[in-house]
Design a protein around this motif. Structure first.
Motif, mmCIF file in Angstrom:
data_model
loop_
_atom_site.group_PDB
_atom_site.id
_atom_site.type_symbol
_atom_site.label_atom_id
_atom_site.label_comp_id
_atom_site.label_asym_id
_atom_site.label_seq_id
_atom_site.Cartn_x
_atom_site.Cartn_y
_atom_site.Cartn_z
ATOM 1 N N ALA A 29 0.684 -1.214 -0.063
ATOM 2 C CA ALA A 29 0.088 -0.057 0.179
ATOM 3 C C ALA A 29 0.656 1.310 -0.234
ATOM 4 O O ALA A 29 0.596 2.047 -0.887
ATOM 5 C CB ALA A 29 -0.904 -0.056 1.207
ATOM 6 N N ALA A 32 2.517 1.664 -3.408
ATOM 7 C CA ALA A 32 1.658 1.968 -4.637
ATOM 8 C C ALA A 32 1.032 3.457 -4.249
ATOM 9 O O ALA A 32 0.251 3.995 -5.281
ATOM 10 C CB ALA A 32 0.530 0.869 -4.573
ATOM 11 N N VAL A 39 -5.489 -2.044 -1.679
ATOM 12 C CA VAL A 39 -4.765 -3.378 -2.000
ATOM 13 C C VAL A 39 -5.356 -4.757 -1.578
ATOM 14 O O VAL A 39 -5.407 -5.456 -2.422
ATOM 15 C CB VAL A 39 -3.284 -3.378 -1.101
ATOM 16 C CG1 VAL A 39 -2.613 -4.845 -1.410
ATOM 17 C CG2 VAL A 39 -2.521 -2.286 -1.301
ATOM 18 N N VAL A 60 -1.075 -1.017 -7.704
ATOM 19 C CA VAL A 60 -0.938 -2.165 -6.774
ATOM 20 C C VAL A 60 -0.109 -3.312 -7.359
ATOM 21 O O VAL A 60 0.567 -3.756 -6.592
ATOM 22 C CB VAL A 60 -2.321 -2.387 -6.141
ATOM 23 C CG1 VAL A 60 -2.215 -3.666 -5.322
ATOM 24 C CG2 VAL A 60 -2.980 -1.212 -5.630
#
Length: 366
Positions: A29, A32, A39, A60
């Motif tokens: 997480a 990303a 996620v 992700v």
């Protein structure tokens, strides 16, 4: 001759050098730039109740490949086994069931929202681990009996909460806790509310205002102080350390002599923070009464929150009201979203200004 390097498996980056632990969902997480709930939603391929854009999905999946993340099958099985139970854990010494306790209205909102969403509640107090809020490697392990857990209290064991978040267990803290990365929280906008109270006092002509607060780094306290100082700055009034009285024991250290000294220096308004102890307001209220201040004729008082139960019968203080039931309900909505693997976002909840009767125009001599 140099040995040939081992090739990484296609579609998966090699683990960072020296790393022995499994990459966690919270790291995915973070890399990303999305929430952990997003996620979970992408990896679980669950689309009901939420829409994930292709760009977010790609971010992700790229982070998954970069970290070499592999979902924990045991955690996945646990996530799929729902009990329709939400936990509530209090970090107070006893669970707040007294209707006069400042946490009680939070619980009213929690219960009503949970019932509306078809969840039952499990109440945890930590009594078997040396008292609520006791630290230790397994202090919060029992909350995993529920599908997710809501925490409330000024002081929380950071490492234990961080471990729950890293494991992907749905957690929401009632009150700002952004110092714990990845921890979801719902909070009141104490900064704006405190700033509004100072603006009200400034409009009444007060030019020297002092904040009385506990010596505590809890986010609720720091937010109130930040809003107080911001209000002074906006009104062009003197701020800095001299405008804040911070004490570990306000009822003992905020003496009548200190209060008289401030009055002699030209301070005409005093503001106290609300906490679960009520010590700051109780100390300010008691010192003003002892000195014989006719409030608001001689000086004005204001409270950033609601008065403690033992002073509830006194004149209603100027300040603001915290929407505790609404905060409890908002926390349940966020927790239910996390449990379902949906996006979980709740804005700061606004507090309501309370005119009260303890603030008036600054004395004419100033």
């Amino acid at each position: 001759m140099e040995e040939p390097r081992k090739r990484a498996r296609p579609g998966r980056a090699p683990a960072p050098a020296g790393r022995t632990s499994r990459p966690r969902q919270a790291e995915v997480a973070r890399l990303a730039g999305v929430s952990q709930a997003t996620v979970s939603l992408v990896l679980g391929a669950r689309k009901q109740g939420a829409t994930i854009s292709e760009e977010t999905r790609r971010k992700v999946l790229d982070a998954v490949r970069a970290l070499g993340y592999v979902p924990d099958p045991a955690a996945s099985r646990l996530a799929a086994a729902r009990n329709n139970l939400l936990g509530v854990f209090s970090f107070t010494s006893t669970f707040p069931t007294d209707v006069q306790h400042s946490y009680y209205p939070f619980l009213v909102g929690v219960e009503q929202e949970a019932a509306a969403r078809g969840y039952d509640l499990v109440l945890f107090t930590g009594s078997s681990t040396g008292g609520a809020g006791a630290a230790g490697p397994n202090a919060l392990a029992r909350v995993r009996l529920a599908d997710g857990c809501l925490f409330l209290g000024r002081h929380a064991p950071a490492e234990e909460l961080r471990r729950l978040v890293a494991d992907g267990f749905p957690v929401v803290h009632l009150g700002r806790r952004d110092e714990l990365e990845g921890l979801a929280w719902v909070g009141a906008d104490y900064i704006s509310a405190s700033q509004e109270v100072v603006g009200h006092l400034a409009a009444l002509g007060h030019r020297r205002i002092v904040l009385v607060r506990e010596d505590d780094d809890a986010p609720a306290s720091t937010d109130r102080e930040h809003g107080f100082l911001k209000g002074l700055e906006e009104a062009g009034l003197p701020g800095g350390p001299a405008a804040v009285f911070r004490s570990a024991d306000p009822e003992r250290e905020l003496t009548a002599e200190r209060l008289r000294g401030w009055l002699d220096e030209g301070v005409t308004a005093f503001v106290a923070e609300e906490t679960d102890t009520g010590d700051a307001w109780r100390a300010l209220h008691g010192a003003a009464h002892f000195v014989g201040i006719d409030c608001p004729r001689d000086a004005s008082l204001a409270l950033l929150g609601s008065p403690p139960p033992d002073l509830a019968e006194e004149p209603v203080p100027t300040g603001f009201d915290i929407p505790r039931p609404q905060l409890g309900a908002a926390a349940v909505r966020m927790l239910a979203a996390l449990v379902s693997g949906e996006e979980a976002a709740e804005p700061l909840v606004a507090c309501t200004f309370r005119p009260g009767s303890t603030a008036g125009p600054a004395p004419a001599r100033y």
